[in-house]
Design a protein around this motif. Structure first.
Motif, PDB file in Angstrom:
ATOM      1  N   VAL A   1       0.838  -1.197   0.000  1.00 50.19           N
ATOM      2  CA  VAL A   1       0.000   0.000   0.000  1.00 50.19           C
ATOM      3  C   VAL A   1       0.876   1.251   0.000  1.00 50.19           C
ATOM      4  N   ARG A   2       1.881   1.284   0.862  1.00 50.16           N
ATOM      5  CA  ARG A   2       2.780   2.444   0.907  1.00 50.16           C
ATOM      6  C   ARG A   2       3.569   2.584  -0.388  1.00 50.16           C
ATOM      7  N   ALA A   3       4.002   1.439  -0.930  1.00 52.73           N
ATOM      8  CA  ALA A   3       4.762   1.487  -2.182  1.00 52.73           C
ATOM      9  C   ALA A   3       3.904   2.027  -3.329  1.00 52.73           C
ATOM     10  N   ASN A   4       2.674   1.571  -3.400  1.00 55.77           N
ATOM     11  CA  ASN A   4       1.790   2.055  -4.474  1.00 55.77           C
ATOM     12  C   ASN A   4       1.509   3.543  -4.316  1.00 55.77           C
ATOM     13  N   ALA A   5       1.375   3.978  -3.057  1.00 52.35           N
ATOM     14  CA  ALA A   5       1.110   5.399  -2.832  1.00 52.35           C
ATOM     15  C   ALA A   5       2.277   6.257  -3.325  1.00 52.35           C
ATOM     16  N   LYS A   6       3.493   5.752  -3.238  1.00 55.29           N
ATOM     17  CA  LYS A   6       4.666   6.493  -3.721  1.00 55.29           C
ATOM     18  C   LYS A   6       5.036   6.120  -5.151  1.00 55.29           C
ATOM     19  N   GLN A   7       4.201   5.301  -5.775  1.00 55.11           N
ATOM     20  CA  GLN A   7       4.443   4.835  -7.155  1.00 55.11           C
ATOM     21  C   GLN A   7       5.800   4.132  -7.249  1.00 55.11           C
ATOM     22  N   ILE A   8       6.018   3.244  -6.283  1.00 56.88           N
ATOM     23  CA  ILE A   8       7.243   2.429  -6.256  1.00 56.88           C
ATOM     24  C   ILE A   8       6.846   0.979  -6.443  1.00 56.88           C
ATOM     25  N   GLU A   9       7.566   0.286  -7.311  1.00 51.74           N
ATOM     26  CA  GLU A   9       7.272  -1.124  -7.561  1.00 51.74           C
ATOM     27  C   GLU A   9       7.941  -1.985  -6.481  1.00 51.74           C
ATOM     28  N   LEU A  10       7.145  -2.787  -5.782  1.00 53.77           N
ATOM     29  CA  LEU A  10       7.649  -3.657  -4.715  1.00 53.77           C
ATOM     30  C   LEU A  10       7.485  -5.106  -5.146  1.00 53.77           C
ATOM     31  N   LYS A  11       8.603  -5.800  -5.366  1.00 57.50           N
ATOM     32  CA  LYS A  11       8.576  -7.185  -5.846  1.00 57.50           C
ATOM     33  C   LYS A  11       9.022  -8.133  -4.727  1.00 57.50           C
ATOM     34  N   LEU A  12       8.496  -9.359  -4.796  1.00 57.22           N
ATOM     35  CA  LEU A  12       8.892 -10.412  -3.866  1.00 57.22           C
ATOM     36  C   LEU A  12       9.275 -11.649  -4.662  1.00 57.22           C
ATOM     37  N   GLU A  13      10.471 -12.140  -4.450  1.00 52.88           N
ATOM     38  CA  GLU A  13      10.959 -13.334  -5.161  1.00 52.88           C
ATOM     39  C   GLU A  13      11.373 -14.369  -4.129  1.00 52.88           C
ATOM     40  N   THR A  14      10.592 -15.445  -4.025  1.00 59.46           N
ATOM     41  CA  THR A  14      10.901 -16.511  -3.057  1.00 59.46           C
ATOM     42  C   THR A  14      10.751 -17.859  -3.747  1.00 59.46           C
ATOM     43  N   PRO A  15      11.478 -18.866  -3.302  1.00 61.43           N
ATOM     44  CA  PRO A  15      11.318 -20.220  -3.852  1.00 61.43           C
ATOM     45  C   PRO A  15       9.963 -20.806  -3.413  1.00 61.43           C
ATOM     46  N   PRO A  16       9.484 -21.842  -4.115  1.00 58.74           N
ATOM     47  CA  PRO A  16       8.183 -22.412  -3.771  1.00 58.74           C
ATOM     48  C   PRO A  16       8.184 -23.219  -2.467  1.00 58.74           C
ATOM     49  N   THR A  17       9.360 -23.615  -1.999  1.00 61.72           N
ATOM     50  CA  THR A  17       9.441 -24.445  -0.795  1.00 61.72           C
ATOM     51  C   THR A  17       9.526 -23.582   0.451  1.00 61.72           C
TER      52      THR A  17
END
Length: 471
Positions: free
Chosen positions: A332-348
């Motif tokens: 929510v905070r990232a979208n408000a500042k127009q910042i792209e927030l990504k999450l990269e995690t393995p499936p396990t």
């Protein structure tokens, strides 16, 4: 005697004095032995030789005749006093031609009467001067008939020995005096740098952290001076950091308090008649209150770390779930500042043994900093990966980056760097402490103007099984 200098001089001087006295005693003994021994040996040799000659070639003479024969055959260069005694020790005749009827019963005469060669070094019973006497038995037809006694005065020998010993004592006294002077200089070389350190320490105790102890010599005391100066420099740095921190925290606390007070007065004066303005004020008050709570919590956490009271409540946890929750929370905070927030995690699952609240505190701090320093249209990536038996979580942003000069210090307590954005300077220091308590590693890499990447390295749970492990 309370000072090191006095004790050094006294102890060194006493030791040297004892050594000199011992050497003087040995020297006196050696000189005495040489002079007296040489004279005694010469006297024994002459006496024994002459006695053997008389006993061998004057066998037909009785004692009185032997006495005359002896005196007639004594060398003109003989410096010893020669006496002929009867078996009772009475002087029959001496080298001066007198019959004194004196009875001599010194140990050398007693030995000669018993048929042995006798030696006596001591005082003469008559003159009380020190003498060396050698007595040998005289025989007639193989029977003991008297004593032949050689005597010399030992006074000149003792005078020579004493004179040499006196010279030696003078030299020894000079050595002791010189040694005391040298020990005083040596003690001064040792004590003066210590006094410099003491004076510098007193000035530091009075608050002068700019003082430095001079390094006089490249020795142990010199090393101590270097260590002291390093300590003074570090204390000075910490003092500056403390003052900066107090100033910074005072400012950080004053800002939200000013906002809270201002909006509180506005709401009170408005009488709650304007709902929109009242809601805006309450939102500001709530936000600033959260900031105050965050600052206070950081200070409390830092206090716990400093006192060693920080305890972890360890449990089996999946870091992947924690990261997913935080991704949703900060989106929510990232979208408000127009910042792209990504999450990269393995499936396990990413199972670790850790304190959920403390690890959440770390990642919240990292994401909060990333959002704070990343401009509009930037990006933040949270990436988790496995490396052997370790879990690596990185938070990378495209923000302003960290100055290369500040980078080595960003995890130090109270350090705020050159950024003008708010903060206590404790966030990353506390994060690093928490990760280290989890037996992990915390590292920061950054390029000025390009962004910052912070990596958290944690040990994975063994084989990520559900077997219970000790907390």
């Amino acid at each position: 005697m309370k000072g090191i200098k006095s004790r050094l001089v006294l102890h060194f001087g006493l030791i040297l004095l004892l050594i000199v006295l011992l050497l003087e005693g040995l020297f006196y003994w050696a000189v005495h032995t040489y002079y007296i021994g040489t004279a005694t040996e010469a006297l024994v040799t002459r006496s024994t030789t002459f006695t053997n000659f008389i006993n061998k070639y004057a066998t037909g003479y009785r004692l009185k005749d032997k006495a005359r024969y002896i005196l007639e055959n004594v060398s003109n260069q003989e410096y010893a006093k020669i006496e002929v005694l009867d078996p009772g020790g009475k002087v029959i005749l001496n080298s001066y031609g007198f019959q004194t009827s004196e009875i001599i019963n010194t140990p050398d005469v007693m030995d000669a009467i018993k048929g042995q060669s006798g030696l006596y070094i001591g005082k003469s019973p008559q003159s009380r001067e020190r003498v060396i006497a050698v007595s040998n038995p005289l025989t007639y037809s193989g029977e003991f008939v008297g004593v032949l006694r050689y005597t010399i005065s030992a006074e000149p020998l003792y005078q020579a020995v004493n004179r040499i010993a006196l010279y030696g004592a003078g030299v020894g006294t000079g050595v002791v005096v010189l040694a005391f002077a040298l020990s005083l200089l040596m003690a001064k070389r040792i004590v003066d740098p210590i006094e410099d350190l003491t004076n510098a320490a007193k000035q530091m105790a009075e608050g002068n952290f700019a003082v430095r102890a001079p390094k006089r010599f490249d020795d142990e005391v010199g090393t101590l001076a270097d260590t002291f100066n390093y300590m003074a420099a570090e204390i000075g740095k910490n003092e500056k950091l403390k003052n900066d921190f107090i100033s910074s925290v005072s400012h950080e606390l004053r800002t939200p308090l000013t906002s809270i007070k201002g909006w509180g007065e506005t709401i009170i004066s408005g009488g709650l008649d304007e709902p929109e303005e009242t809601m805006l004020g309450l939102e500001v008050i709530s936000k600033e209150t959260d900031r105050l709570i965050g600052l206070v919590e950081e200070l409390l956490d830092f206090s716990k770390f400093q006192s060693g009271e920080m305890k972890l409540s360890r449990e089996r946890m999946d870091v992947r779930e924690l990261l997913h929750d935080l991704h949703l929370q900060f989106s929510v905070r990232a979208n408000a500042k127009q910042i792209e927030l990504k999450l990269e995690t393995p499936p396990t699952p990413l199972m670790v043994m850790g304190d959920l609240n403390r690890l959440k505190q770390v990642f919240v701090n990292l994401l909060d900093n990333a959002l704070k320093f990343t401009p509009q249209n930037g990006s933040i990536v949270i990436a988790a990966s496995l490396s052997g038996d370790r879990l690596l979580v990185t938070v990378t942003d495209t923000g302003e980056g960290i100055n290369p000069e500040d980078l080595p210090h960003v995890t130090e307590k109270f350090f705020k760097g050159r950024s003008k954005l708010s903060g206590s300077g404790l966030g990353l220091a506390i994060c690093k402490e928490i990760i280290q308590l989890h037996a992990g590693r915390f590292s920061v890499s950054s390029a000025l103007g390009q962004g910052t990447s912070i990596m958290v390295d944690l040990p994975l749970l063994a084989n990520q099984k559900n077997s219970p492990l000790p907390h």
